[in-house]
Structure formats: C-alpha cells, structure tokens
Design an enzyme around this catalytic site. Structure first.
Site, short mmCIF file in Angstrom:
data_model
loop_
_atom_site.label_atom_id
_atom_site.label_comp_id
_atom_site.label_asym_id
_atom_site.label_seq_id
_atom_site.Cartn_x
_atom_site.Cartn_y
_atom_site.Cartn_z
N GLY A 14 0.84 -1.20 0.00
CA GLY A 14 0.00 0.00 0.00
C GLY A 14 0.88 1.24 0.00
N MET A 15 0.25 2.39 -0.17
CA MET A 15 1.01 3.64 -0.22
C MET A 15 1.77 3.89 1.09
SD MET A 15 -0.35 7.50 -0.99
CE MET A 15 -1.63 7.42 0.26
N VAL A 16 1.12 3.68 2.23
CA VAL A 16 1.74 3.95 3.53
C VAL A 16 2.82 2.92 3.85
CG1 VAL A 16 1.34 4.08 6.02
CG2 VAL A 16 -0.26 5.17 4.43
N GLY A 107 -3.90 4.55 12.36
CA GLY A 107 -5.33 4.78 12.24
C GLY A 107 -5.65 5.72 11.09
N SER A 108 -6.61 6.59 11.32
CA SER A 108 -7.04 7.54 10.28
C SER A 108 -7.73 8.70 10.97
CB SER A 108 -8.01 6.84 9.34
OG SER A 108 -8.81 7.78 8.66
N CYS A 110 -10.42 9.97 10.31
CA CYS A 110 -11.88 9.81 10.35
C CYS A 110 -12.36 9.22 11.68
CB CYS A 110 -12.37 8.97 9.19
SG CYS A 110 -11.91 7.24 9.31
N TYR A 137 -15.46 2.03 8.83
CA TYR A 137 -13.99 2.10 8.81
C TYR A 137 -13.49 2.79 10.08
CZ TYR A 137 -9.28 3.26 7.10
OH TYR A 137 -7.92 3.39 6.96
N LYS A 141 -11.03 1.34 13.12
CA LYS A 141 -9.79 2.00 13.52
C LYS A 141 -9.79 2.38 15.01
CE LYS A 141 -7.28 1.90 9.81
NZ LYS A 141 -6.01 1.17 9.81
N PRO A 164 -2.70 9.38 11.07
CA PRO A 164 -2.31 10.24 9.95
C PRO A 164 -3.50 11.04 9.43
CG PRO A 164 -1.84 7.90 9.53
CD PRO A 164 -2.76 7.98 10.69
N ASN A 166 -5.10 13.09 5.88
CA ASN A 166 -5.24 12.62 4.49
C ASN A 166 -3.87 12.50 3.85
OD1 ASN A 166 -8.24 12.76 4.25
ND2 ASN A 166 -7.85 14.91 4.64
N HIS A 180 -9.34 8.26 -2.93
CA HIS A 180 -9.55 9.46 -2.11
C HIS A 180 -9.53 10.71 -3.00
CE1 HIS A 180 -8.26 6.65 1.14
NE2 HIS A 180 -9.19 7.31 1.79
N ARG A 188 -8.63 12.56 -12.69
CA ARG A 188 -9.70 13.20 -13.46
C ARG A 188 -9.18 14.35 -14.32
NH1 ARG A 188 -14.37 14.51 -9.61
NH2 ARG A 188 -13.85 12.45 -8.81
N ASP A 270 -20.62 16.37 0.41
CA ASP A 270 -19.38 17.07 0.77
C ASP A 270 -18.54 16.28 1.77
OD1 ASP A 270 -19.20 19.36 -0.73
OD2 ASP A 270 -20.32 20.60 0.68
#
Length: 312
Positions: A14-16, A107-108, A110, A137, A141, A164, A166, A180, A188, A270
């Site tokens: 993964g990215m992390v 964690g995150s 959120c 999610y 966490k 972390p 975003n 994300h 896009r 949003d």
C-alpha cells in the site's frame, strides 16, 4: 531499533506501507519482513499466528487495511468493518503472544467526531458522532487504538497508535470510483486534459477543507515515533495546515496542465466540513513535515504518469 532487527511491515504494497519500507531502507535497516496478501491473508487468525510464530518479528508497523474514499466506504460497509477488525485483531494479538518489542498501529483522521472542534486534538476521540459515510472504517480503527491501549494496560505491551491525516504520494490508488479526493482529482484532471474536455466536474460544493500529508513525510514521522515515543496516548501526524477542496482542485488543475473549467456538482455529498489535525503534540516531540503540498502533488503526478505509461 537496531539496523539488524527483524521489522514486519504489514501492508507494504500500500502507499503507507511502501513509504515506511522506503524510509527504513534509506536508514539502513536490512531485516525487513513483508508478505503479499496472496502469501498471507491477514484476516485469517490461523495464518497470522503461524506467520508470527515462524518469523518472530521484533517490531511491527501495522499499516495494512482495507481503504477507500467516500463511495467505497459507503458501498462496502460490512467489508470495511469486518476486514479491518480482523486484520488488526489478528496482528495485535499475535504480536502480544510472540513477544514483539513494539508495535505501531496506524489509524485515520476519520476516527474523530464529524462535528468535533477544529483543529482535531487527540483527546477528542469518542466525544461525538462519526461521519456516517465512513463510520464502519472509523469504528474499526477506533477498535484498533483501544486494542493497543488494552494490551498495554493488561499485558504491558509497548503498542502505540498514530493518526495520519489525508495522505497522498507514490503508490496511491487512482481508481475513478474508489480513490480518495486528491488522487481522484489528479486522475480526473489528467484524463480531461488528454481528451481535451471543456470542464472537469468536482463532487460537492468545494467548500470543505482538508489537510494533506505526503506519504514519505508520514513514513519519516512513523520511524521517528517508533524510535522515540512510548506512551499510551495516540499521536496525530499531519501538517497542521489545510485548504478548501476548491483551492485543491485549482492547484491540481495547474500542476496537471488542464486548461478547461472546473464545475462543482452540489448534488453530491461534501463529507465532513473540515478535518484539520492539531499536531502540536508531534511538533513538541521534535518532528515536522518537510514536503510542501505543491511539491508533493508534482511528485505524485509524476508517479501517476509513470503508472499510466506502464499500463499503456
């Protein structure tokens, strides 16, 4: 951590996890332990227990998770809760049973209540309702954080948690539906430029504010905390700076070279109005990010182009 210590990075593809692996390699750590999901199903307690018994890692970075943006979180609610609970429960328990010296759980942001005061302080955890779209999610966490605290309380395990903000960077997910906001915008705007579109549609009003941290900066902070931080309470990792989605969209437009217009689709959700981390604790410990947002998005876009070129 000694350079020869066996260090398990859960989620290295993964990215992390990939960024943590790069950060450790850069510092000269030579005994890094990794497994792909095909080699080791982290949702299986039997497989995880066997892996820990055989390999006996000294340190663990728990960066493995099922992740995604608003659409993915809201669509696969059961999977996001079940898979993440199983992954963290299996790893944390196996780390305890095999005497791992130290574990870091990632964690995150959120995890914090949707309407928590800004910026988000570590002590705001569990003080209000979560954002409904990614509640499963977030609950998984929060359970991971509480597991680390409980294993510390009951068994004396040196398990720490970091939150972390975003993230973006090398190895990000650019899937048009399941990514994300920042990687989704990069994808896009690039595609719109390639097609020669007159406009790019961005979800929502553009008014929510978000904070973004380059993944390699996060990895640097993780290694720093793994070596220096041993307390029970969680630590926010971020920049302490944010910008509106509208500002972000115009920044991505500039970096990708798209020349058309931006249209905000206000019929789309949003999400949380603002998510800015209070990073005074992290700054007090002696760490601060070094990559500016513009510099980081440029690097991420180059990574995106490499991926797109490889797939062409």
């Amino acid at each position: 951590m000694l350079l020869s210590d066996k260090i398990y990075i859960a989620g290295h593809r993964g990215m992390v996890g990939g960024a943590i692996k790069r950060a450790l390699e850069k510092r000269g750590f030579t005994n890094l332990l990794v497994r792909t999901s095909a080699e080791l199903d982290l949702r299986s307690q039997v497989e995880v227990n066997q892996f820990f018994r055989e390999e006996q890692p000294a340190y663990v970075f728990l960066a493995a998770a099922k992740v995604g943006g608003i659409v993915a979180n809201n669509t696969y609610r059961a999977e996001f809760l079940y898979d993440n609970l199983m992954i963290e429960t299996n790893i944390i328990h196996a780390a305890y049973e095999t005497g791992v010296k130290k574990l870091m759980f990632l964690g995150s942001s959120c995890i914090y209540p949707k309407m928590a005061p800004q910026p988000l302080k570590e002590e705001y955890l569990l003080t209000g309702l979560l954002e409904p779209t990614n509640e499963p999610y977030a609950i998984a966490k929060i359970a991971g954080i509480k597991l680390c605290e409980a294993y510390r309380d009951q068994y004396g395990c040196n398990f720490i948690s970091v939150m972390p903000t975003n993230l973006y960077g090398m190895g990000d997910n650019y899937h048009p539906q399941n990514s994300h906001v920042l990687p989704a915008l990069i994808g896009r705007f690039h595609e719109a430029k390639e097609r020669g579109d007159a406009a790019v549609v961005v979800w929502g009003s553009g008014t929510p504010k978000r904070e973004f941290l380059y993944a390699d900066d996060l990895a640097d902070a993780c290694v720093f905390l793994m070596e220096t931080y041993n307390d029970k309470s969680l630590v926010n990792i971020g920049t302490g700076e944010d910008l509106s989605i509208k500002e972000l969209a115009y920044l991505v437009k500039e970096i990708t070279g798209f020349e058309g217009d931006i249209v905000f689709d206000t019929s789309k959700p949003d999400g949380t109005p603002r998510k800015l981390m209070d990073v005074s604790k992290l700054h007090g410990l002696g760490w601060k990010h070094t990559t500016s947002l513009k510099e980081g998005i440029r690097a991420a876009y180059q990574d995106f182009l490499k991926k797109a070129h490889a797939m062409a």
